[in-house]
Design an enzyme around this catalytic site. Structure first.
Site, short mmCIF file in Angstrom:
data_model
loop_
_atom_site.label_atom_id
_atom_site.label_comp_id
_atom_site.label_asym_id
_atom_site.label_seq_id
_atom_site.Cartn_x
_atom_site.Cartn_y
_atom_site.Cartn_z
N LEU A 115 -0.46 5.69 -12.78
CA LEU A 115 -0.20 7.09 -12.70
C LEU A 115 -1.29 7.97 -13.40
O LEU A 115 -2.20 8.71 -12.82
CB LEU A 115 1.31 7.47 -12.91
CG LEU A 115 1.57 8.77 -12.74
CD1 LEU A 115 1.61 9.11 -11.30
CD2 LEU A 115 2.85 9.40 -13.35
N HIS A 116 -1.44 7.56 -14.71
CA HIS A 116 -2.32 7.91 -15.61
C HIS A 116 -2.29 9.52 -16.00
O HIS A 116 -2.96 10.14 -16.99
CB HIS A 116 -3.84 7.65 -15.36
CG HIS A 116 -3.83 6.13 -15.26
ND1 HIS A 116 -3.50 5.25 -16.01
CD2 HIS A 116 -4.40 5.36 -14.25
CE1 HIS A 116 -3.62 3.99 -15.61
NE2 HIS A 116 -4.09 3.99 -14.60
N CYS A 164 -11.60 5.31 -9.02
CA CYS A 164 -10.92 5.42 -10.39
C CYS A 164 -12.03 5.64 -11.49
O CYS A 164 -12.86 4.58 -11.65
CB CYS A 164 -9.89 4.55 -10.85
SG CYS A 164 -8.61 4.29 -9.39
N ASN A 218 -9.17 -0.58 -22.19
CA ASN A 218 -10.50 -1.25 -22.56
C ASN A 218 -11.75 -0.57 -22.24
O ASN A 218 -11.96 -0.64 -20.78
CB ASN A 218 -10.53 -2.77 -22.15
CG ASN A 218 -9.22 -3.29 -22.29
OD1 ASN A 218 -9.14 -3.73 -23.47
ND2 ASN A 218 -8.59 -3.31 -21.52
N CYS A 220 -13.73 -2.13 -4.34
CA CYS A 220 -12.78 -1.36 -4.22
C CYS A 220 -13.05 -0.17 -3.42
O CYS A 220 -14.27 0.42 -3.59
CB CYS A 220 -11.86 -0.94 -5.20
SG CYS A 220 -10.47 -0.08 -5.03
N CYS A 230 -12.41 2.59 -14.13
CA CYS A 230 -12.34 1.20 -13.86
C CYS A 230 -13.72 0.65 -13.54
O CYS A 230 -14.41 1.31 -12.70
CB CYS A 230 -11.35 1.26 -12.50
SG CYS A 230 -11.44 -0.41 -11.79
N GLY A 261 -9.56 -4.11 -6.20
CA GLY A 261 -9.02 -3.64 -4.96
C GLY A 261 -7.61 -3.08 -4.87
O GLY A 261 -7.00 -3.08 -6.04
N GLU A 262 -7.37 -2.05 -4.15
CA GLU A 262 -6.41 -1.32 -3.87
C GLU A 262 -5.48 -2.15 -2.87
O GLU A 262 -5.90 -2.07 -1.50
CB GLU A 262 -6.35 -0.06 -3.36
CG GLU A 262 -5.32 0.81 -2.84
CD GLU A 262 -4.30 1.03 -3.65
OE1 GLU A 262 -4.25 1.43 -4.62
OE2 GLU A 262 -2.96 0.16 -3.20
N CYS A 301 -3.07 -12.30 -12.04
CA CYS A 301 -3.58 -11.10 -11.77
C CYS A 301 -4.64 -11.22 -10.49
O CYS A 301 -5.40 -11.84 -10.83
CB CYS A 301 -4.04 -10.12 -13.05
SG CYS A 301 -4.99 -8.76 -12.38
N GLU A 353 -12.40 -11.81 -8.59
CA GLU A 353 -12.05 -12.25 -9.93
C GLU A 353 -10.54 -12.23 -9.95
O GLU A 353 -9.76 -11.44 -9.37
CB GLU A 353 -12.54 -11.43 -11.08
CG GLU A 353 -14.10 -11.59 -11.31
CD GLU A 353 -14.68 -10.94 -12.56
OE1 GLU A 353 -15.72 -11.17 -12.91
OE2 GLU A 353 -14.17 -9.97 -12.80
N CYS A 395 -7.33 -5.20 -18.00
CA CYS A 395 -7.11 -4.25 -17.15
C CYS A 395 -8.47 -3.26 -16.86
O CYS A 395 -8.92 -2.64 -17.82
CB CYS A 395 -5.86 -3.31 -17.54
SG CYS A 395 -4.42 -4.02 -16.42
S1 SF4 Z 1 -9.38 -1.49 -8.55
FE1 SF4 Z 1 -7.60 -0.25 -8.86
S2 SF4 Z 1 -8.16 0.97 -10.61
FE2 SF4 Z 1 -10.23 0.04 -9.84
S3 SF4 Z 1 -11.10 1.77 -8.53
FE3 SF4 Z 1 -9.69 0.24 -7.20
S4 SF4 Z 1 -7.79 1.45 -7.15
FE4 SF4 Z 1 -8.78 2.27 -8.99
#
Ligand code: SF4
Length: 346
Positions: free
Chosen positions: A221-222, A118, A296, A114, A121, A165-166, A107, A94, A339
C-alpha cells in the site's frame, strides 16, 4: 528444419494419460511420468528409472523438460540465501530464502522484470521481458526447499510472491503454479502458508475472490492518500485507491480472509500524521493488519527509511484503533536480497 519439441510440463495429467493411450500404452503410464515431473522434479527422462528405457527414449524423442538452473547462490551472514535463477531461454530472475527462528520462507518471482513502475523498487528499473511459466515458479520453490533442508535442516514452511514482478499481471500462471505447489501430486503445501503480494490491481483482486482462492492476500500500500500513492507508485493513477478499497471489501466478503497491508515509511514522504490517519481510515474498510517493512535504499537516495519516531507514531495510531501491526526487519541486505532490492546484480 529443426522442430522444436514441446515442453512436457505444459501437459496436464489428463493430456499425458491420453498421450500414452495414443502410443498404445496404458493411461497409468501418464500418472507415473506426471509423478516424476512434479513430485520428484525430474529434469531428465533418463532419471525416470521406473519407466522402461524404450519409453524414456520415446519421451525424449517427443518432448523436452524445460527447467531452471540456480546460476549463482549467495548466502548472507543472517542465513538468507539469494538465488539467481537461469530460465531455459537464458533469462535470469531471483528468488530468496528467508529463515527465521520459526519458519523458512521462499520469496519467489513471477515475471522477468516488472511491468509496473514503483519508484522505490530496484526491479522496476528492469524492463518486463516476459511472464514466468507455472513450472518456472514451481521450480524456484523446489530449489529453495532443497536449500532450506541443506543449510537450515528443515523444509520450507512458507511462500510469498514478493520477488520480481507483479503476480496478478501473470494471473493464470501464478494460480497454476500454486495449484501444483499445494497439490498432493506436487509439493502438498498448505495454501494457508502462501501469500500473494500485489501492488493492488483491483480487477484481479476481484477475480481472485471469484475464483475462491485459499491462499492469503497482501497489498503493497505505502500510502492511503491518492496523490501521494501516485507519486510513489505511478500506476496508481489507473488503479485508484477508491477502486482498490472496493475490491478489497469484495475480497473479504467473498473469502472471509483478512488482508495484510505492506507498508514502508519513508522520511519526508509518508511520515506525517495525515499519512497515519489516512492509513487507519483505509484499514477500517475491511479486516486487515499492517506490516511495517524496514526499507533498504536502492542507491539514489530519494527514498530513505523514516526515523524511529515516525514508526512509533504509526504503531501507536494503529494499535489505538485495534488494527494489528507488525514490524518486519529486513533480511539479506548484504547480498541485495531484501525487499525491493532484487535487480539481477549478482
Ligand atoms: S516488483 Fe513489485 S514493487 Fe517492484 S515495480 Fe514491480 S510491482 Fe512494484
Amino acid at each position: 528444419m529443426t522442430q522444436t519439441k514441446k515442453d512436457i510440463r505444459t501437459l496436464t495429467k489428463e493430456q499425458l494419460r491420453a498421450f500414452f493411450v495414443e502410443q498404445g500404452d496404458k493411461p497409468f503410464r501418464g500418472n507415473q511420468v506426471y509423478e516424476w515431473l512434479w513430485q520428484k522434479s525430474a529434469h531428465n527422462f533418463e532419471d525416470m528409472t521406473s519407466i522402461s528405457k524404450q519409453t524414456r527414449q520415446m519421451l525424449d524423442d517427443n518432448f523436452v523438460i524445460n527447467h531452471i538452473e540456480v546460476d549463482n547462490m549467495q548466502r548472507s551472514s543472517d542465513g538468507t540465501i539469494k538465488n539467481a535463477v537461469r530460465l531455459h531461454d537464458g533469462l535470469i530472475v531471483e528468488s530468496v530464502l528467508i529463515p527465521t527462528k520459526t519458519r523458512t520462507t521462499a520469496c519467489v518471482s513471477s515475471q522477468v522484470g516488472c511491468s509496473l513502475d514503483c519508484k522505490f523498487c530496484a526491479t522496476s528499473r528492469l524492463k518486463r521481458m516476459r511472464n514466468l511459466n507455472p513450472d518456472e515458479i514451481y521450480d524456484q520453490v523446489v530449489a529453495i526447499d532443497k536449500e532450506s533442508r541443506l543449510y537450515h535442516n528443515r523444509p520450507l514452511s512458507n511462500i510469498v510472491f514478493m520477488g520480481m514482478g507483479e503476480p496478478l499481471m501473470n494471473y493464470n500462471n501464478v494460480l497454476k503454479a500454486i495449484d501444483k505447489i499445494t497439490s498432493p501430486e506436487g509439493l502438498g503445501m498448505s495454501p494457508k502458508r502462501i501469500v500473494v503480494s500485489t501492488s493492488g490491481v483491483p480487477k484481479m483482486i476481484r477475480k481472485l475472490a471469484d475464483d475462491e482462492v485459499k491462499f492469503n492476500l497482501a497489498v503493497s500500500l505505502h500510502s492511503a492518500i491518492q496523490e501521494k500513492r501516485e507519486k510513489i507508485m505511478p500506476f496508481a493513477k489507473q488503479f485508484t485507491l477508491t477502486d482498490l478499497k472496493d475490491s478489497l471489501i469484495y475480497w473479504y466478503e467473498k473469502t472471509n480472509k483478512r488482508i495484510t497491508y505492506e507498508y514502508v515509511v519513508w522520511k519526508g514522504i509518508n511520515d506525517k500524521d495525515e499519512d497515519i490517519k489516512a492509513l487507519i481510515e483505509f484499514c477500517k474498510a475491511a479486516p486487515s493488519k499492517v506490516n511495517l517493512i524496514e526499507y533498504n535504499p536502492i542507491d539514489d537516495g530519494e527514498f530513505q527509511q523514516a526515523d524511529d519516531d515516525a514508526i512509533d507514531r504509526y504503531i501507536t495510531g494503529l494499535e489505538a484503533n485495534r488494527i494489528p501491526v507488525t514490524i518486519r526487519r529486513s533480511r539479506g541486505k548484504d547480498i541485495d536480497a531484501a525487499c525491493g532490492q532484487l535487480a539481477n546484480k549478482s
